[in-house]
Every structure is written in C-alpha cells, then in structure tokens.
Design a protein around this motif. Structure first.
Motif, mmCIF file in Angstrom:
data_model
loop_
_atom_site.group_PDB
_atom_site.id
_atom_site.type_symbol
_atom_site.label_atom_id
_atom_site.label_comp_id
_atom_site.label_asym_id
_atom_site.label_seq_id
_atom_site.Cartn_x
_atom_site.Cartn_y
_atom_site.Cartn_z
ATOM 1 N N PRO A 162 3.847 119.468 27.030
ATOM 2 C CA PRO A 162 5.178 120.089 27.058
ATOM 3 C C PRO A 162 5.127 121.577 26.761
ATOM 4 C CG PRO A 162 4.848 118.948 24.985
ATOM 5 C CD PRO A 162 3.649 118.633 25.842
ATOM 6 N N GLU A 163 6.141 122.298 27.240
ATOM 7 C CA GLU A 163 6.311 123.716 26.924
ATOM 8 C C GLU A 163 7.271 123.860 25.741
ATOM 9 O OE1 GLU A 163 4.560 125.974 28.416
ATOM 10 O OE2 GLU A 163 3.735 124.655 29.981
ATOM 11 N N ARG A 164 7.255 125.018 25.124
ATOM 12 C CA ARG A 164 8.173 125.247 24.006
ATOM 13 C C ARG A 164 9.610 125.363 24.491
ATOM 14 N NH1 ARG A 164 7.718 125.809 18.890
ATOM 15 N NH2 ARG A 164 5.443 125.709 19.071
ATOM 16 N N ASP A 165 9.811 125.921 25.666
ATOM 17 C CA ASP A 165 11.149 125.951 26.263
ATOM 18 C C ASP A 165 11.010 126.034 27.778
ATOM 19 O OD1 ASP A 165 10.796 128.786 26.896
ATOM 20 O OD2 ASP A 165 11.215 129.162 24.784
ATOM 21 N N TYR A 166 12.140 125.800 28.456
ATOM 22 C CA TYR A 166 12.135 125.670 29.913
ATOM 23 C C TYR A 166 13.324 126.403 30.519
ATOM 24 C CZ TYR A 166 9.038 121.636 29.102
ATOM 25 O OH TYR A 166 8.018 120.811 28.708
ATOM 26 N N GLU B 72 15.302 124.054 25.087
ATOM 27 C CA GLU B 72 14.206 123.388 24.400
ATOM 28 C C GLU B 72 14.553 121.927 24.165
ATOM 29 O OE1 GLU B 72 13.481 124.610 20.391
ATOM 30 O OE2 GLU B 72 15.614 124.764 19.880
ATOM 31 N N LEU B 73 13.518 121.106 23.995
ATOM 32 C CA LEU B 73 13.704 119.701 23.678
ATOM 33 C C LEU B 73 13.387 119.526 22.203
ATOM 34 C CD1 LEU B 73 14.417 117.009 25.061
ATOM 35 C CD2 LEU B 73 11.969 116.546 25.193
ATOM 36 N N VAL B 74 14.349 118.989 21.467
ATOM 37 C CA VAL B 74 14.230 118.850 20.023
ATOM 38 C C VAL B 74 14.080 117.378 19.660
ATOM 39 C CG1 VAL B 74 15.373 119.218 17.799
ATOM 40 C CG2 VAL B 74 15.581 120.929 19.624
ATOM 41 N N VAL B 75 13.088 117.079 18.852
ATOM 42 C CA VAL B 75 12.812 115.719 18.389
ATOM 43 C C VAL B 75 13.260 115.618 16.934
ATOM 44 C CG1 VAL B 75 11.038 113.976 18.010
ATOM 45 C CG2 VAL B 75 10.831 115.564 19.935
ATOM 46 N N ASP C 230 13.666 111.466 10.547
ATOM 47 C CA ASP C 230 13.847 111.519 9.093
ATOM 48 C C ASP C 230 14.597 112.777 8.657
ATOM 49 O OD1 ASP C 230 12.402 109.135 8.890
ATOM 50 O OD2 ASP C 230 10.496 110.205 8.724
ATOM 51 N N GLY C 231 15.608 113.165 9.445
ATOM 52 C CA GLY C 231 16.435 114.303 9.091
ATOM 53 C C GLY C 231 15.834 115.652 9.408
ATOM 54 N N VAL C 232 14.667 115.676 10.036
ATOM 55 C CA VAL C 232 14.000 116.938 10.382
ATOM 56 C C VAL C 232 13.979 117.114 11.896
ATOM 57 C CG1 VAL C 232 11.859 118.257 10.230
ATOM 58 C CG2 VAL C 232 12.567 116.812 8.314
ATOM 59 N N ASP C 233 14.402 118.282 12.367
ATOM 60 C CA ASP C 233 14.372 118.608 13.792
ATOM 61 C C ASP C 233 13.155 119.469 14.093
ATOM 62 O OD1 ASP C 233 16.747 117.286 13.965
ATOM 63 O OD2 ASP C 233 17.995 119.080 14.189
ATOM 64 N N ALA C 234 12.461 119.138 15.193
ATOM 65 C CA ALA C 234 11.278 119.911 15.568
ATOM 66 C C ALA C 234 11.202 120.042 17.082
ATOM 67 C CB ALA C 234 10.012 119.240 15.032
ATOM 68 N N ASN C 235 10.727 121.181 17.526
ATOM 69 C CA ASN C 235 10.472 121.384 18.946
ATOM 70 C C ASN C 235 9.411 120.391 19.414
ATOM 71 O OD1 ASN C 235 8.882 122.768 21.302
ATOM 72 N ND2 ASN C 235 10.814 123.904 21.188
ATOM 73 N N ILE C 236 9.529 119.942 20.659
ATOM 74 C CA ILE C 236 8.594 118.949 21.205
ATOM 75 C C ILE C 236 7.145 119.403 21.093
ATOM 76 C CG2 ILE C 236 8.832 119.879 23.553
ATOM 77 C CD1 ILE C 236 8.327 116.167 22.652
ATOM 78 N N ARG C 237 6.913 120.696 21.075
ATOM 79 C CA ARG C 237 5.543 121.219 20.958
ATOM 80 C C ARG C 237 4.976 121.026 19.555
ATOM 81 N NH1 ARG C 237 1.977 123.411 24.848
ATOM 82 N NH2 ARG C 237 1.357 124.954 23.294
ATOM 83 N N ASP C 238 5.856 120.810 18.590
ATOM 84 C CA ASP C 238 5.416 120.754 17.198
ATOM 85 C C ASP C 238 5.313 119.333 16.655
ATOM 86 O OD1 ASP C 238 5.362 123.553 17.152
ATOM 87 O OD2 ASP C 238 7.491 123.653 16.629
ATOM 88 N N SER D 236 4.999 113.353 23.298
ATOM 89 C CA SER D 236 5.080 114.060 24.573
ATOM 90 C C SER D 236 4.451 113.266 25.713
ATOM 91 C CB SER D 236 4.414 115.431 24.468
ATOM 92 O OG SER D 236 3.022 115.309 24.231
ATOM 93 N N GLN D 237 3.446 112.433 25.411
ATOM 94 C CA GLN D 237 2.779 111.683 26.470
ATOM 95 C C GLN D 237 3.551 110.439 26.878
ATOM 96 O OE1 GLN D 237 -0.401 112.677 28.157
ATOM 97 N NE2 GLN D 237 0.776 114.401 27.331
#
Length: 430
Positions: free
Chosen positions: A208-212, A276-279, A282-290, A296-297
C-alpha cells in the motif's frame, strides 16, 4: 458459475478428466505440482476473450498492461513428450448462468495445434447448450467446416468461417448456420460473459501507499495484484450510488472477525485531492502503511469478495499469505458465507492447513455441505500432475487422506515426546 473444467496435454496435465467446480473450490498440494496451471488455463481463455484482435485464436500473452499471464508459445504449454499428430492441447469448461439469461447453461471445448509458422490455431471447437452442439473443424489450407449436432453434412466450409477469440464465429458462419445462428451468438455471448466475470487475484500483491489520488470513479476490477483496491474502497466510501459503504463495511466486518482491526475508513488528506486509508484497532488509528503487512495483503482479498458483481467467479492464489493462523481459518468462513450471500464463486489455491481445517469444521457444523464445496489434492507423478478429489463426508472427515498431506503432525508430536523423555533421563543421570 463454472461447474466443470478439463485440460488435456496442457503443461503438466496429460488429462485432468472432468474436474467439478463448486461454489467454493479449494486446490491444495505441494509446490510446482500443477495447481496454478488449472487457474492459468482460465486466465488464458479470459485474456483471449478480451483481446482487441478478433481474429486471434489464442492470446498467449506478452502485453504487460492488458494480459494476465505470458504463456510463451505453443511448445511452452504443450505437455512434454507429446509427439506426432497428438501434438495438440485442449481446454474445456462447463458453466451455468442465472435463469434470466437466454443461455442458462453451456459448455466450451477447444483443441489447439501449431501452424508451420509457429502460430497457435484452433483445430476443433465445440460449443454446446441444452439439446444443441456445434463443432467447428479445421480442414486443409485453413478452411473450417461447421457441423451441427449429428448431421452428416456440414452447414458450410470455408476460410471465412475461422473462429474468433476461440469463442465466437464471424458473420459468414452465423449466416451459414441458418436458424441456429442466433443461438450460437447467444452461446458465445454467455461464454464471453463467464470469462469476463472471472476475477483473479495473484499471490504477489502490491504494497500500500501512504496516500492516493482518486479520480472519483469506481474501477472495473481491482487488478491481479490488487493495485486498484484503494480505488474500490474510496468509491465505496465516497460515491453516493445507492451502494455506499457496502464494500468498506464488509471489509471492516471481516477484519474484525480476523482480529486484525476494528474497522477501516477512508480520509481526505487535508484539503488536497489525496486520500489515505486508516486502520482502527483498540482505539488507535493508523495509516495502512504503519500496520502489519498481513492487513495490507488480505485487504485485496476481502475487497474483491465484496466488490465483484454477483455471478462472478473469484480466483485466488494463496489468499492466506502473511496472515496468522486464526485469520487464515476465518478465510474459510468468508468464502462460505460470501458465496451464499452474494452469489459469487471462489476457486482458491492454498497451502494453508488452518484454512482447510476450518472448511472441515464448517461442514461438520452444517454451515456448508459437501456438495457446496469441492476440495482437491494435486500431486506430481514424475513429469505429470495428478489430481485427487478429496472425499469429505457430512461431518467434514476426509476418507482418502493423502500421505503427508500437511506434514506428519502425529509424528512430530511423537518425536517431541521422545526427545523430552530422553533429555529428562539424561538430566537425572547427569
């Protein structure tokens, strides 16, 4: 839905015999055994049906942008050791379509040879549906004859009757068939649709990319490497077309069941045209790259399961890659539940014991039936592939378990126990 496939003299397969396809079909076996070849045969026919060249008999690939696979030439796909007049290979399948279609079931079979110039050419094409069969036979100097059912005399013969893209006939041939011409056109269209609605996702998926950048439209497909997954998710999240968020919500549901994330969401990056895609977990948001590579797979797998249109056939190679055991097992539930709910078919090539075991459990729990799933073990017998249909009863038990199917788990446990006992004795006497 594809209901049956058969290959003859195609790569490692001398003759697969008739292989039944179910709503969920799993192909298991050792590396380089021939599993992927079964899938590749369908990709070969699909890229032929979609070829811009109507006159082509078989599109062996080479266009990195538009083709799904590069098969090389005739000799690259012909089984080793096939000589003389037998130097042909054959691809065949049967299918069923929704009742709303004019052709509700049909069959395709085509054998291919090589011309003196090295080109792949149709030798005999068979198109059939209920109570009707057409044979198109190659004669001398590139002429083709048209034979309907058991008629002794062909309806016509000529060079301008050559098949197009393996699945259709040119206008002169349709005219020569008379009253059956429109039926052949409908049958060819049904075959084309079956191949068009085949969606393939390979084992090597794009990171995945950090943003699109998004063009505010929905893609036709997510691609064999999942490159358009983000476009499909953004379209689901942001397009107001009556199906808003269905794909995104479905993907989030399965990520949660796999204990990989609570949900995913698409966000605009500031006031730019990028997203961006945010995952969230447990209450924490993270970019798909992180987040872990497993998320991602598996994302293209989950997206395709909810993005493909009803009636599609989804072909997956190693959907379990980079997933932990629980998530691998939940994939079986995805296939069974989504197949029933969305009326899509899954053909899955896998090495996952956890995925297979969960399928057994689902049968035992009566959440699916043996006739709704087909499982095969592919093995190599010297230079040839051999396919073994696994006989699974209503309680999920395999009645013809192959030797060392998933390794020797009982033997490993025994070896561990013996080693432990030996070391304990040694420690006591040491």
């Amino acid at each position: 839905m594809l209901t049956e496939i058969q290959l003859k003299n195609f790569k490692a397969w001398r003759d697969t015999k008739a292989v039944r396809f179910a709503p969920v079909t799993m192909l298991l076996g050792t590396n380089s055994s021939g599993k992927s070849t079964l899938i590749q045969s369908l990709l070969l026919l699909k890229q032929t049906a979609l070829s811009p060249d109507r006159s082509i008999h078989l599109n062996m690939g080479g266009d990195e942008v538009n083709d799904l696979f590069n098969f090389g030439d005739f000799d690259n796909v012909l089984s080793a050791g096939v000589e003389g007049e037998a130097r042909r290979f054959e691809l065949a399948f049967k299918f069923s379509r929704p009742d709303s279609e004019r052709v509700t079931q049909g069959e395709f079979s085509c054998s291919y040879g090589k011309t003196s110039s090295g080109a792949v050419v149709v030798q005999e094409l068979k198109l059939g549906t209920e109570g009707f069969q057409l044979r198109v036979l190659r004669r001398d100097k590139g002429a083709f004859s048209l034979v309907v059912n058991d008629e002794v005399q062909p309806r016509g013969k000529g060079r301008d009757y050559a098949p197009e893209r393996s699945i259709a006939l040119p206008p002169p041939a349709i005219v020569a068939l008379g009253a059956e011409g429109p039926l052949v056109q409908d049958l060819s269209l049904a075959i084309r649709r079956e191949l068009e609605e085949l969606r393939y996702l390979g084992p090597l998926r794009r990171k995945p990319e950090r943003d699109y950048v998004w063009n505010k439209s929905s893609p036709g497909d997510i691609g064999s490497d999942g490159a358009k997954t983000m476009d499909a998710l953004l379209a689901s999240a942001l397009l107001r077309d009556g199906n808003q968020a269905k794909v995104l919500d479905g993907v989030s549901t399965w990520l949660k069941r796999m204990k990989l994330a609570d949900r995913i969401q698409a966000r605009q990056v500031g006031r730019s045209t990028r997203y961006e895609l945010v995952v969230s977990r447990d209450g924490v948001d993270a970019n798909i790259r992180d987040v872990g590579i497993g998320v991602s797979q598996v994302l293209p797998v989950l997206t395709l399961a909810h993005f493909a249109a009803p009636g599609s056939t989804i072909v997956l190679e190693e959907p379990e890659i980079h997933l932990h055991p629980l998530a691998q097992a939940v994939l079986a539930e995805l296939f069974v539940e989504t197949s029933r709910k969305r009326k899509v078919q899954f053909i899955v090539e896998t090495h996952s014991e956890h995925l297979f075991r969960r399928m057994q459990t689902l049968i035992a729990q009566d959440k699916t039936r043996p006739d709704e799933c087909a499982m095969y073990f592919v093995e190599r017998a010297q230079k040839q592939a051999r396919l073994r249909p696994l006989q699974i009863d209503e309680f999920g038990a395999v009645n013809n378990w192959p030797e060392h199917f998933f390794g020797d788990s009982v033997g490993e446990a025994r070896a561990q126990a013996l080693a432990r006992a030996s070391r304990m004795r040694s420690d006591r006497h040491g």
